[in-house]
Scaffold this motif. Sequence first.
Motif, short mmCIF file in Angstrom:
data_model
loop_
_atom_site.label_atom_id
_atom_site.label_comp_id
_atom_site.label_asym_id
_atom_site.label_seq_id
_atom_site.Cartn_x
_atom_site.Cartn_y
_atom_site.Cartn_z
N MET A 1 0.85 -1.17 0.00
CA MET A 1 0.00 0.00 0.00
C MET A 1 0.89 1.23 0.00
O MET A 1 1.78 1.37 0.85
N ILE A 2 0.67 2.11 -0.96
CA ILE A 2 1.53 3.28 -1.17
C ILE A 2 0.72 4.54 -0.85
O ILE A 2 -0.40 4.70 -1.34
N PHE A 3 1.31 5.42 -0.05
CA PHE A 3 0.58 6.58 0.45
C PHE A 3 1.13 7.90 -0.09
O PHE A 3 2.34 8.10 -0.15
N THR A 84 -3.07 3.62 11.67
CA THR A 84 -3.36 2.85 10.46
C THR A 84 -2.09 2.28 9.86
O THR A 84 -2.03 1.11 9.47
N LEU A 85 -1.04 3.10 9.78
CA LEU A 85 0.23 2.62 9.25
C LEU A 85 0.80 1.50 10.11
O LEU A 85 1.29 0.49 9.60
N GLN A 91 0.11 -6.29 10.20
CA GLN A 91 -0.61 -7.32 9.45
C GLN A 91 0.20 -7.88 8.29
O GLN A 91 -0.27 -8.76 7.57
N GLY A 92 1.39 -7.35 8.11
CA GLY A 92 2.25 -7.84 7.04
C GLY A 92 2.10 -7.12 5.73
O GLY A 92 2.65 -7.57 4.71
N THR A 93 1.37 -6.02 5.72
CA THR A 93 1.21 -5.23 4.50
C THR A 93 2.43 -4.34 4.30
O THR A 93 2.84 -3.63 5.22
N THR A 94 3.01 -4.39 3.12
CA THR A 94 4.14 -3.51 2.80
C THR A 94 3.61 -2.10 2.57
O THR A 94 2.65 -1.91 1.82
N ILE A 95 4.23 -1.11 3.21
CA ILE A 95 3.79 0.28 3.04
C ILE A 95 4.93 1.10 2.44
O ILE A 95 6.11 0.81 2.67
N ALA A 96 4.56 2.08 1.63
CA ALA A 96 5.54 2.92 0.96
C ALA A 96 4.93 4.31 0.77
O ALA A 96 3.74 4.54 1.06
N VAL A 97 5.74 5.23 0.28
CA VAL A 97 5.31 6.62 0.08
C VAL A 97 5.62 7.07 -1.34
O VAL A 97 6.70 6.78 -1.87
N LEU A 98 4.68 7.77 -1.94
CA LEU A 98 4.89 8.46 -3.22
C LEU A 98 4.32 9.86 -3.06
O LEU A 98 3.11 10.03 -2.91
N HIS A 118 12.74 4.72 7.36
CA HIS A 118 13.17 3.32 7.38
C HIS A 118 12.00 2.36 7.60
O HIS A 118 12.14 1.16 7.37
N GLN A 119 10.85 2.90 7.99
CA GLN A 119 9.70 2.04 8.24
C GLN A 119 8.87 1.81 6.98
O GLN A 119 7.85 1.12 7.02
N PHE A 120 9.32 2.38 5.87
CA PHE A 120 8.64 2.20 4.58
C PHE A 120 9.54 1.41 3.64
O PHE A 120 10.77 1.50 3.70
#
Length: 210
Positions: A1-3, A84-85, A91-98, A118-120
């Motif tokens: 999921m990219i935020f 939420t993050l 839950q094991g969902t990979t998170i990233a930022v754009l 580092h958490q993304f």
Amino acid sequence: MIFDIDDTLLRTHPVAYRKSVLTAHALGVRPPSVRSFRRMFGRLSFEECLRNWHPQVSPEDYSHVYDSMSESVPYLPVDGARSTLDELREQGTTIAVLTNGPGVKTVRKLAALGIGTHQFAFVRHADNARHLKPHREAFVDLVSDYGVDPCGSVYVSDLPADGIGARAAGFGFIGVLTGLWSAADFHSAGIPETDVLESVRHIGQVLSAR
């Protein structure tokens, strides 16, 4: 999921506009209009915004004044954004930022959320991007640069145009109403009603239903 960040994870628009007005006054130039700020903020790079609003002011001079207000006019996290993050990661969902913001400010904004880069999985910003969103190419670049699978990825943003670009690149999209745009704006951009949420704090419910 990219935020996205601005008005997705942080309520940056009203804060940034306030700081822009104060900075313009301090530098003796006319502040951008609300309409101009709304049209460009978060869509163009920092330098492009300055060239439009204050071509006579150097980015260095502007940044010096603008950044000096970080403590007196702080960014405000969207309610539930940090939790939420954290929940997604647990839950094991990979998170990233754009985001279209510059790198230094991106780090600063994430710090306002109490979270580090580092958490993304990755943090894509104006300084390390070849294309800026909402253009389709900004999303396509994530595939080649970070091995992102569009079919298994969702971009989350307050900007309807981001939804058009993300979906054109094969990504899923969730719109949030914590920015300037309404549900009707998202629907006009072709985003289904079920993919438009009040804020990021409702994302867990949507994922559970899928």
